[in-house]
Design a protein around this motif. Structure first.
Motif, PDB file in Angstrom:
ATOM      1  N   SER A 168      40.381  40.170  28.926  1.00 45.47           N
ATOM      2  CA  SER A 168      40.673  39.470  27.669  1.00 45.47           C
ATOM      3  C   SER A 168      42.149  39.546  27.333  1.00 45.47           C
ATOM      4  O   SER A 168      42.726  38.594  26.793  1.00 45.47           O
ATOM      5  N   TYR A 171      44.447  36.801  28.609  1.00 50.89           N
ATOM      6  CA  TYR A 171      44.424  35.587  27.793  1.00 50.89           C
ATOM      7  C   TYR A 171      43.908  35.943  26.416  1.00 50.89           C
ATOM      8  O   TYR A 171      42.699  35.982  26.183  1.00 50.89           O
ATOM      9  N   PRO A 172      44.772  36.220  25.467  1.00 56.71           N
ATOM     10  CA  PRO A 172      44.314  36.621  24.121  1.00 56.71           C
ATOM     11  C   PRO A 172      43.411  35.578  23.458  1.00 56.71           C
ATOM     12  O   PRO A 172      42.640  35.918  22.567  1.00 56.71           O
ATOM     13  N   THR A 173      43.491  34.318  23.892  1.00 61.93           N
ATOM     14  CA  THR A 173      42.629  33.280  23.313  1.00 61.93           C
ATOM     15  C   THR A 173      41.295  33.157  24.042  1.00 61.93           C
ATOM     16  O   THR A 173      40.469  32.336  23.659  1.00 61.93           O
ATOM     17  N   SER A 174      41.091  33.942  25.093  1.00 60.65           N
ATOM     18  CA  SER A 174      39.829  33.879  25.819  1.00 60.65           C
ATOM     19  C   SER A 174      38.739  34.619  25.050  1.00 60.65           C
ATOM     20  O   SER A 174      39.029  35.444  24.181  1.00 60.65           O
ATOM     21  N   THR A 175      37.494  34.310  25.370  1.00 63.78           N
ATOM     22  CA  THR A 175      36.361  34.916  24.669  1.00 63.78           C
ATOM     23  C   THR A 175      35.279  35.297  25.668  1.00 63.78           C
ATOM     24  O   THR A 175      35.236  34.790  26.796  1.00 63.78           O
ATOM     25  N   PRO A 184      40.267  28.987  27.499  1.00 60.32           N
ATOM     26  CA  PRO A 184      40.539  27.611  27.071  1.00 60.32           C
ATOM     27  C   PRO A 184      41.363  26.863  28.104  1.00 60.32           C
ATOM     28  O   PRO A 184      42.332  27.386  28.655  1.00 60.32           O
ATOM     29  N   GLU A 209      48.060  25.585  33.156  1.00 63.02           N
ATOM     30  CA  GLU A 209      46.772  26.257  33.119  1.00 63.02           C
ATOM     31  C   GLU A 209      46.574  27.118  34.368  1.00 63.02           C
ATOM     32  O   GLU A 209      47.188  26.882  35.408  1.00 63.02           O
TER      33      GLU A 209
END
Length: 319
Positions: A168, A171-175, A184, A209
């Motif tokens: 995680s 990519y801090p925006t990953s979930t 994302p 990306e």
């Protein structure tokens, strides 16, 4: 959205190479020169790279586009010569399959590659070598330094918080949803690890990306952009940064302890007195950089994994 579906055993099979892959970084840097975005940050770098590339590299543009390139050009090896040998041994069927994924018709030279023409493969080998020398050579010290820092960050994050949390952090925006990791992205791709694990590789020239490599008999590969999103500096700092942090004597001791030494052996190899060597060894041990164990009437010193990572990061400048 990129979705990685983990099974129970996949978390134990997440791998992070300790060293960067020269041909992966080269391919992505060349692809980056074909892009037109981030002109303020990368415009000057692109002009400089295109000016430095010799004519022998021009055939490579028949294979490389701004957002894609054949997978056979960038094997996941940390040694340049080994990687070039892997490229040279690529079967014609694999080349044809990779070229089919490009948006352009193959040039006569690319058709000769697909037919395993000897002269065409010599042109490719020369082009890759000269491109590496022109583009990666001046920046490789910086790439190695940044890779070592990213490797240490992931290793320590995994040890302290677990693999899922360390992923995680990439990519801090990953979930996470149950055992599926979502990143994302503008395009959608589902990757089922199916017990094969996942190999992570940071890149320091690519800013778009993440890229995914998938093979039936190997773990999937996630190449993700890391670092500050700026061109890697091509100047090498003067001096020895490891010595700047630890002092020259402790840096020398840490490098010597790639193999076990007694205190006497260490003092002799480091050119220090026994008392000074013992004092430095104690400081390195308290910092978790070396371990000491007794064997009979003597003690043996050896680097820890943390000490190894620190010493090898400094090698980029010391060698």
């Amino acid at each position: 959205m990129l979705s990685f579906h983990f099974e129970t055993g996949d978390f134990a099979r997440v791998r992070f190479p300790a060293k960067p892959a020269p041909l992966v970084e080269l391919k992505l840097s060349l692809m980056m020169t074909r892009r037109s975005d981030s002109a303020v940050v990368f415009g000057r770098w692109r002009r400089d790279v295109n000016h430095r590339l010799p004519p022998t590299t021009r055939p490579l543009w028949d294979l490389l586009e701004s957002h894609r390139g054949p997978a056979f050009l960038d094997p996941l090896t940390s040694d340049l010569e080994e990687g070039l040998e892997v490229v040279r041994s690529t079967p014609g069927a694999v080349v044809r399959s990779d070229v089919a994924g490009l948006r352009r018709l193959p040039s006569p030279w690319v058709k000769a590659l697909m037919a395993r023409d000897t002269q065409a493969w010599e042109i490719l080998d020369r082009g890759l070598r000269d491109a590496y020398r022109s583009v990666m050579g001046p920046a490789w010290t910086g790439v190695r330094e940044r890779h070592s820092a990213e490797f240490a960050r992931f290793a320590l994050g995994s040890a302290e918080h677990g693999v899922a949390a360390a992923l995680s952090a990439l990519y801090p925006t990953s979930t996470w949803q149950a055992s599926t990791w979502h990143i994302p992205a503008f395009h959608t791709r589902e990757v089922h690890l199916a017990g094969r694990g996942l190999t992570l590789l940071p890149t320091f020239h690519w800013t778009y990306e993440p890229l995914i490599g998938a093979w039936p008999d190997r773990p999937p590969l996630l190449v993700y952009p890391a670092g500050p999103g700026l061109p890697v500096p091509t100047t090498q700092p003067e001096g020895d940064p490891l010595a700047d942090v630890l002092g020259s004597s402790r840096a020398r001791i840490l490098r010597l302890l790639a193999r076990p030494h007694t205190t006497t052996e260490l003092a002799t190899d480091a050119g220090l007195s026994l008392g000074t060597t013992s004092s430095h060894s104690s400081a390195l041990r308290r910092a978790g950089l070396i371990t000491t164990r007794r064997e009979g009437r003597s003690v043996q010193h050896l680097r820890t994994e943390l000490g190894r990572m620190l010493a090898e990061a400094g090698l980029s400048f010391h060698d």
